[in-house]
Design a protein around this motif. Sequence first.
Motif, PDB file in Angstrom:
ATOM      1  N   GLN A   1       0.782  -1.085   0.028  1.00 24.54           N
ATOM      2  CA  GLN A   1       0.044   0.001   0.078  1.00 24.54           C
ATOM      3  C   GLN A   1       0.897   1.196  -0.090  1.00 24.54           C
ATOM      4  N   GLN A   2       0.249   2.263  -0.223  1.00 26.93           N
ATOM      5  CA  GLN A   2       0.916   3.487  -0.080  1.00 26.93           C
ATOM      6  C   GLN A   2       0.481   4.493   0.931  1.00 26.93           C
ATOM      7  N   LEU A   3       1.656   5.218   1.734  1.00 22.57           N
ATOM      8  CA  LEU A   3       0.976   6.026   2.897  1.00 22.57           C
ATOM      9  C   LEU A   3       1.345   7.479   2.495  1.00 22.57           C
ATOM     10  N   LEU A   4       0.531   8.177   2.323  1.00 20.67           N
ATOM     11  CA  LEU A   4       0.493   9.601   1.887  1.00 20.67           C
ATOM     12  C   LEU A   4       0.958  10.540   3.083  1.00 20.67           C
ATOM     13  N   GLU A   5       1.423  11.743   2.718  1.00 24.26           N
ATOM     14  CA  GLU A   5       2.178  12.636   3.832  1.00 24.26           C
ATOM     15  C   GLU A   5       0.673  13.439   4.035  1.00 24.26           C
ATOM     16  N   SER A   6       0.307  13.414   5.328  1.00 24.35           N
ATOM     17  CA  SER A   6      -1.092  14.228   5.832  1.00 24.35           C
ATOM     18  C   SER A   6      -0.950  15.338   6.096  1.00 24.35           C
ATOM     19  N   MET A   7       0.306  15.974   6.183  1.00 22.96           N
ATOM     20  CA  MET A   7       0.513  17.473   6.776  1.00 22.96           C
ATOM     21  C   MET A   7       1.785  18.063   5.863  1.00 22.96           C
ATOM     22  N   SER A   8       1.314  17.975   4.476  1.00 29.38           N
ATOM     23  CA  SER A   8       2.496  18.368   3.386  1.00 29.38           C
ATOM     24  C   SER A   8       2.439  20.001   3.524  1.00 29.38           C
ATOM     25  N   GLY A   9       1.409  20.680   3.954  1.00 28.67           N
ATOM     26  CA  GLY A   9       1.516  22.114   3.863  1.00 28.67           C
ATOM     27  C   GLY A   9       1.122  22.714   2.586  1.00 28.67           C
ATOM     28  N   ARG A  10       0.686  21.813   1.621  1.00 30.62           N
ATOM     29  CA  ARG A  10       0.267  22.035   0.211  1.00 30.62           C
ATOM     30  C   ARG A  10      -1.407  21.690   0.308  1.00 30.62           C
ATOM     31  N   VAL A  11      -2.014  22.331  -0.602  1.00 29.16           N
ATOM     32  CA  VAL A  11      -3.311  22.140  -0.824  1.00 29.16           C
ATOM     33  C   VAL A  11      -3.616  20.598  -1.419  1.00 29.16           C
ATOM     34  N   ASP A  12      -3.005  20.199  -2.408  1.00 33.66           N
ATOM     35  CA  ASP A  12      -2.929  19.256  -3.275  1.00 33.66           C
ATOM     36  C   ASP A  12      -2.027  17.968  -2.635  1.00 33.66           C
ATOM     37  N   LEU A  13      -2.630  16.887  -2.498  1.00 32.08           N
ATOM     38  CA  LEU A  13      -1.784  15.691  -2.060  1.00 32.08           C
ATOM     39  C   LEU A  13      -0.896  15.223  -3.095  1.00 32.08           C
ATOM     40  N   THR A  14      -0.054  14.582  -2.557  1.00 37.11           N
ATOM     41  CA  THR A  14       1.289  13.881  -3.415  1.00 37.11           C
ATOM     42  C   THR A  14       1.477  12.469  -3.042  1.00 37.11           C
ATOM     43  N   LEU A  15       1.531  11.515  -4.144  1.00 36.68           N
ATOM     44  CA  LEU A  15       1.689  10.283  -3.960  1.00 36.68           C
ATOM     45  C   LEU A  15       3.058  10.005  -3.533  1.00 36.68           C
ATOM     46  N   PRO A  16       3.400   9.205  -2.690  1.00 39.67           N
ATOM     47  CA  PRO A  16       4.970   9.033  -2.232  1.00 39.67           C
ATOM     48  C   PRO A  16       5.621   8.188  -3.197  1.00 39.67           C
ATOM     49  N   ASP A  17       6.973   8.122  -2.996  1.00 38.54           N
ATOM     50  CA  ASP A  17       7.825   7.477  -4.020  1.00 38.54           C
ATOM     51  C   ASP A  17       8.219   6.179  -3.286  1.00 38.54           C
ATOM     52  N   ASP A  18       7.338   5.671  -2.356  1.00 39.01           N
ATOM     53  CA  ASP A  18       7.589   4.358  -1.809  1.00 39.01           C
ATOM     54  C   ASP A  18       6.191   3.703  -1.439  1.00 39.01           C
ATOM     55  N   VAL A  19       6.487   2.360  -1.096  1.00 41.51           N
ATOM     56  CA  VAL A  19       5.058   1.538  -0.446  1.00 41.51           C
ATOM     57  C   VAL A  19       5.506   0.969   0.870  1.00 41.51           C
ATOM     58  N   PHE A  20       4.300   0.281   1.323  1.00 43.50           N
ATOM     59  CA  PHE A  20       4.803  -0.414   2.645  1.00 43.50           C
ATOM     60  C   PHE A  20       4.038  -1.858   2.658  1.00 43.50           C
ATOM     61  N   ARG A  21       4.444  -2.574   3.417  1.00 45.35           N
ATOM     62  CA  ARG A  21       3.509  -3.776   3.637  1.00 45.35           C
ATOM     63  C   ARG A  21       3.749  -4.150   5.158  1.00 45.35           C
ATOM     64  N   ILE A  22       2.737  -4.758   5.613  1.00 43.81           N
ATOM     65  CA  ILE A  22       2.629  -5.462   7.093  1.00 43.81           C
ATOM     66  C   ILE A  22       3.048  -6.694   7.075  1.00 43.81           C
ATOM     67  N   THR A  23       4.195  -7.036   7.737  1.00 47.16           N
ATOM     68  CA  THR A  23       4.733  -8.366   7.830  1.00 47.16           C
ATOM     69  C   THR A  23       4.603  -8.834   9.266  1.00 47.16           C
ATOM     70  N   ASP A  24       5.074 -10.013   9.659  1.00 44.15           N
ATOM     71  CA  ASP A  24       4.903 -10.592  11.013  1.00 44.15           C
ATOM     72  C   ASP A  24       5.909  -9.912  11.826  1.00 44.15           C
ATOM     73  N   SER A  25       6.728  -8.917  11.560  1.00 42.17           N
ATOM     74  CA  SER A  25       7.483  -8.505  12.434  1.00 42.17           C
ATOM     75  C   SER A  25       7.576  -6.703  12.454  1.00 42.17           C
ATOM     76  N   GLY A  26       6.600  -6.303  11.526  1.00 41.76           N
ATOM     77  CA  GLY A  26       6.664  -4.690  11.462  1.00 41.76           C
ATOM     78  C   GLY A  26       6.122  -4.270  10.280  1.00 41.76           C
ATOM     79  N   MET A  27       6.317  -2.855  10.057  1.00 45.15           N
ATOM     80  CA  MET A  27       5.903  -2.322   9.002  1.00 45.15           C
ATOM     81  C   MET A  27       6.950  -1.827   8.182  1.00 45.15           C
ATOM     82  N   GLU A  28       7.029  -2.587   6.923  1.00 43.60           N
ATOM     83  CA  GLU A  28       8.369  -2.478   6.103  1.00 43.60           C
ATOM     84  C   GLU A  28       7.939  -1.748   4.908  1.00 43.60           C
ATOM     85  N   PHE A  29       8.925  -0.306   4.561  1.00 42.62           N
ATOM     86  CA  PHE A  29       8.633   0.604   3.523  1.00 42.62           C
ATOM     87  C   PHE A  29       9.523   0.071   2.442  1.00 42.62           C
ATOM     88  N   VAL A  30       9.283  -0.101   1.051  1.00 41.43           N
ATOM     89  CA  VAL A  30      10.085  -0.282  -0.079  1.00 41.43           C
ATOM     90  C   VAL A  30      10.165   0.898  -0.852  1.00 41.43           C
TER      91      VAL A  30
END
Length: 345
Positions: free
Chosen positions: A127-156
């Motif tokens: 999944q993608q996690l956006l920045e919720s307080m970018s200071g801009r009106v328009d949201l921007t998609l991130p350049d990474d994705v994340f997954r939930i594993t058995d041991s944590g939250m992993e960003f790629v």
Amino acid sequence: MIRTCKIYFGCLIVLLLLWQIPSIYNFFAVRPTDTPFTLYSSVVGKFAVLQYGEDKKMTYKDHTGGEYTEDQFDSILPTFYYRQLITDDRFPDSICGRAVTPRDVQISNFNMRISPLDLNAPKIGVQQLLESMSGRVDLTLPDDVFRITDSGMEFVKMATNEIDDEKSRRFTEMMLGKGFVFPAYRMSGNPTDRKEYDEGYVMLDANRNLFHIKQTVGRAYVRAIDLPKDLVVEHLFITEFPSRKWLCFMTDVEGNFWVVERDSYAVKQTEIPQFNPETESVLIIGNIFDWTVRANRANEECYYAIDADDYTLIDSLAYSTPKKTMPGLKFTTTKDKFVKPRFVN
């Protein structure tokens, strides 16, 4: 060998007949049930019904038989037809004794559809996690994705397909510090930049405890949400409506419908009758005064009017929708997106 081939061929013919004959019969003989457009009106305290009459002309009524002109119908549903009322210079200063403006109506209106087709679809692992307080009106998609594993939250990092160890560590440590138990049982988010704001994700951990997780100025925001005793949540639906009143909707294992209010994180039960979102579709049309909830049951299309402030049941209405289809072999269904043989009644 020839006998075996004949047996296989015979079985194939039987399967084709089981598949095609019901489909052909249903296509020519079965007619869909036409239920009228129905919406609750807090102005008259009744369900407003819009449908074609026997003369093929549009009729405007309420569910008790009262008749209206088209302009009157607009006025008893002012939050739904507010644009027409503004155009006609007929938008009222107050509705149901409450002073309102067109802006109040606009930000309070929302539609939400809960479909088995979406819940039962295959789930992607990232999944993608956006920045919720970018200071801009328009949201921007991130350049990474994340997954939930058995041991944590992993960003790629998408550009290099490499794990961002530092960011993964920050989020994982924050979640563990708040009591999150990996892996996640359920999660709901809306990873798109075509919305007004971002609330990240709501997640159930392995013990079905509820958490709110988002990214604020690059940092992890994690909030554990207290659930009422004995509440076992089954499904999550993040909202992100313009009013910002709610964080998410939820259903529990018994089919009760709950809301989580955004600012206070208060968890409250609604009086929407129990339903199973994995088999029954639900549409909610809400405004500042009430919600109209349509639930497609087995042989009924049910409507419920819910108070928008305390979530109590105001009124209900049901249309009979008997199904007279011929049972047979199907490979697809409106309940999921898998293609496989199944016998449907």
